[in-house]
Design a protein around this motif. Structure first.
Motif, PDB file in Angstrom:
ATOM      1  N   ALA A  26      14.810 -29.699 -26.496  1.00 26.55           N
ATOM      2  CA  ALA A  26      15.121 -28.452 -25.832  1.00 26.55           C
ATOM      3  C   ALA A  26      16.602 -28.068 -25.438  1.00 26.55           C
ATOM      4  CB  ALA A  26      14.074 -28.610 -24.523  1.00 26.55           C
ATOM      5  N   LYS A  27      17.479 -29.399 -25.061  1.00 24.09           N
ATOM      6  CA  LYS A  27      18.793 -28.832 -24.905  1.00 24.09           C
ATOM      7  C   LYS A  27      19.277 -28.514 -26.158  1.00 24.09           C
ATOM      8  CE  LYS A  27      18.555 -30.026 -20.738  1.00 24.09           C
ATOM      9  NZ  LYS A  27      18.767 -29.093 -19.542  1.00 24.09           N
ATOM     10  N   ALA A  28      19.006 -29.163 -27.271  1.00 24.20           N
ATOM     11  CA  ALA A  28      19.838 -28.721 -28.548  1.00 24.20           C
ATOM     12  C   ALA A  28      19.372 -27.338 -29.097  1.00 24.20           C
ATOM     13  CB  ALA A  28      19.209 -29.629 -29.766  1.00 24.20           C
ATOM     14  N   ARG A  29      18.338 -27.003 -28.570  1.00 23.82           N
ATOM     15  CA  ARG A  29      17.927 -25.342 -28.881  1.00 23.82           C
ATOM     16  C   ARG A  29      18.641 -24.554 -28.079  1.00 23.82           C
ATOM     17  NH1 ARG A  29      12.542 -27.441 -29.317  1.00 23.82           N
ATOM     18  NH2 ARG A  29      12.096 -27.013 -27.168  1.00 23.82           N
ATOM     19  N   LEU A  30      19.169 -24.785 -26.832  1.00 22.92           N
ATOM     20  CA  LEU A  30      20.044 -24.014 -26.210  1.00 22.92           C
ATOM     21  C   LEU A  30      21.207 -23.398 -26.943  1.00 22.92           C
ATOM     22  CD1 LEU A  30      20.150 -25.499 -22.789  1.00 22.92           C
ATOM     23  CD2 LEU A  30      19.174 -23.536 -23.237  1.00 22.92           C
ATOM     24  N   PHE A  31      21.866 -24.375 -27.944  1.00 25.52           N
ATOM     25  CA  PHE A  31      23.003 -24.153 -28.735  1.00 25.52           C
ATOM     26  C   PHE A  31      22.586 -23.435 -30.034  1.00 25.52           C
ATOM     27  CE2 PHE A  31      23.704 -27.254 -25.428  1.00 25.52           C
ATOM     28  CZ  PHE A  31      24.856 -26.807 -25.050  1.00 25.52           C
ATOM     29  N   ASP A  32      21.367 -23.025 -30.163  1.00 23.53           N
ATOM     30  CA  ASP A  32      21.092 -22.551 -31.719  1.00 23.53           C
ATOM     31  C   ASP A  32      21.814 -21.254 -31.942  1.00 23.53           C
ATOM     32  OD1 ASP A  32      19.327 -24.671 -32.331  1.00 23.53           O
ATOM     33  OD2 ASP A  32      17.617 -23.525 -31.820  1.00 23.53           O
ATOM     34  N   GLY A  33      22.751 -21.189 -33.041  1.00 24.69           N
ATOM     35  CA  GLY A  33      23.210 -19.959 -33.244  1.00 24.69           C
ATOM     36  C   GLY A  33      24.610 -19.697 -32.463  1.00 24.69           C
TER      37      GLY A  33
END
Length: 298
Positions: A26-33
């Motif tokens: 979930a933390k990694a998805r914060l930085f998608d894009g």
């Protein structure tokens, strides 16, 4: 406020996420894009300070207390700010609920105490921020230098930009036509800041929740604030913090007329009845006036 919100530029930056599982993902998805380089760490590698060298932020997500303590210690040894999921006591910063519109990013934080509440508030705010607002911000960034050159006076520049974000160029940007948006913006800039100065009398006695939406917007757009000494502090908080503050004793009709002639947006926060003589003088000078009283209580 208990926590100070700050934004970290991500272009060219390194973000480390130590741990595995849903929370780490979930933390990694914060930085998608985002333009950041995201590094995922597992096992013994997370215990080495060298694994965090050069990072701006580190997130640690694990149910293993030994892993959490060792990884947090290694990150701090590398002088990196640390967030440990679900452990506010071990965090240097808290992760807010984020509204991501590209160049426009809004966040709601509760200091880690009530993340569910932050998420609910984020959803409410997100519904009010159109998807294309990031493109509007990109448009303004593109022309920032030209705007400063064409409108060197701060209040003129602010007036132009306030109109621009509601104008045709911004609408074209929201719709995704950046070429048209650029053309319209440049045409508007060539016309310059055409907004006339105005004096708005706003009820300042409070409570703040009785202010009309129009009054709240006036406070947010003010270049100059004239505030009676007994005005409600909660009402004053709704005004722009960088607006010029003027003592009521110096806010004579002549002074207000001069400021309005310069295109300034003036808000007079009053706790007593509006002075008829001042209203008359402003009207006679051709200054636009608006009286915004509080909404009646239920």
């Amino acid at each position: 406020m208990d926590s100070f919100p700050a934004y970290f530029p991500l272009a060219g930056r390194k973000v480390v996420i130590a741990g595995v599982g849903d929370a780490a993902d979930a933390k990694a998805r914060l930085f998608d894009g985002s333009p950041a380089t995201v590094v995922r760490l597992e096992g013994h590698e997370a215990y080495l300070p060298g694994s965090y060298t050069g990072a701006t932020l580190a997130f640690i997500a694990s149910q293993d207390e030994v892993f959490v303590q060792a990884a947090a210690g290694a990150a701090r040894a590398a002088r990196v700010l640390v967030n440990v999921v679900d452990r506010p006591d071990l965090c240097d910063f808290n992760t807010p609920a984020v509204i991501d519109r590209g160049e426009v990013v809004a966040a709601v934080g509760t200091g880690g105490a009530a993340p569910v509440l932050a998420t609910m508030l984020r959803n409410d705010i997100e519904a009010q921020v159109p998807e294309g607002m990031g493109r509007v911000a990109a448009l303004l960034a593109r022309f920032q230098g030209e705007v400063r050159k064409a409108l060197p006076t701060l209040h003129e520049r602010r007036a132009f930009l306030r109109d621009a974000v509601l104008g045709e160029a911004a609408q074209a940007a929201r719709e995704g036509d950046m070429e048209k948006a650029g053309q319209l913006f440049r045409e508007a800039l060539a016309r310059g800041a055409g907004r006339k100065g105005m004096v708005r009398f706003v009820a300042g006695k409070g409570p703040a929740d009785l202010l009309t939406l129009r009054a709240v917007r006036a406070l947010g757009a003010a270049d100059v604030l004239v505030i009676d000494a007994d005005a409600d502090p909660e009402v004053i908080k709704m005004a722009r913090r960088d607006a010029e503050r003027m003592d009521p004793a110096t806010a004579t009709a002549d002074h207000l007329i001069q400021l309005a002639a310069e295109g300034r947006q003036i808000v007079r926060l009053i706790t007593q009845a509006v002075d008829p003589a001042q209203i008359h003088a402003l009207t006679q000078a051709g200054v636009a006036i608006e009286v915004l009283l509080a909404a009646p209580s239920a």
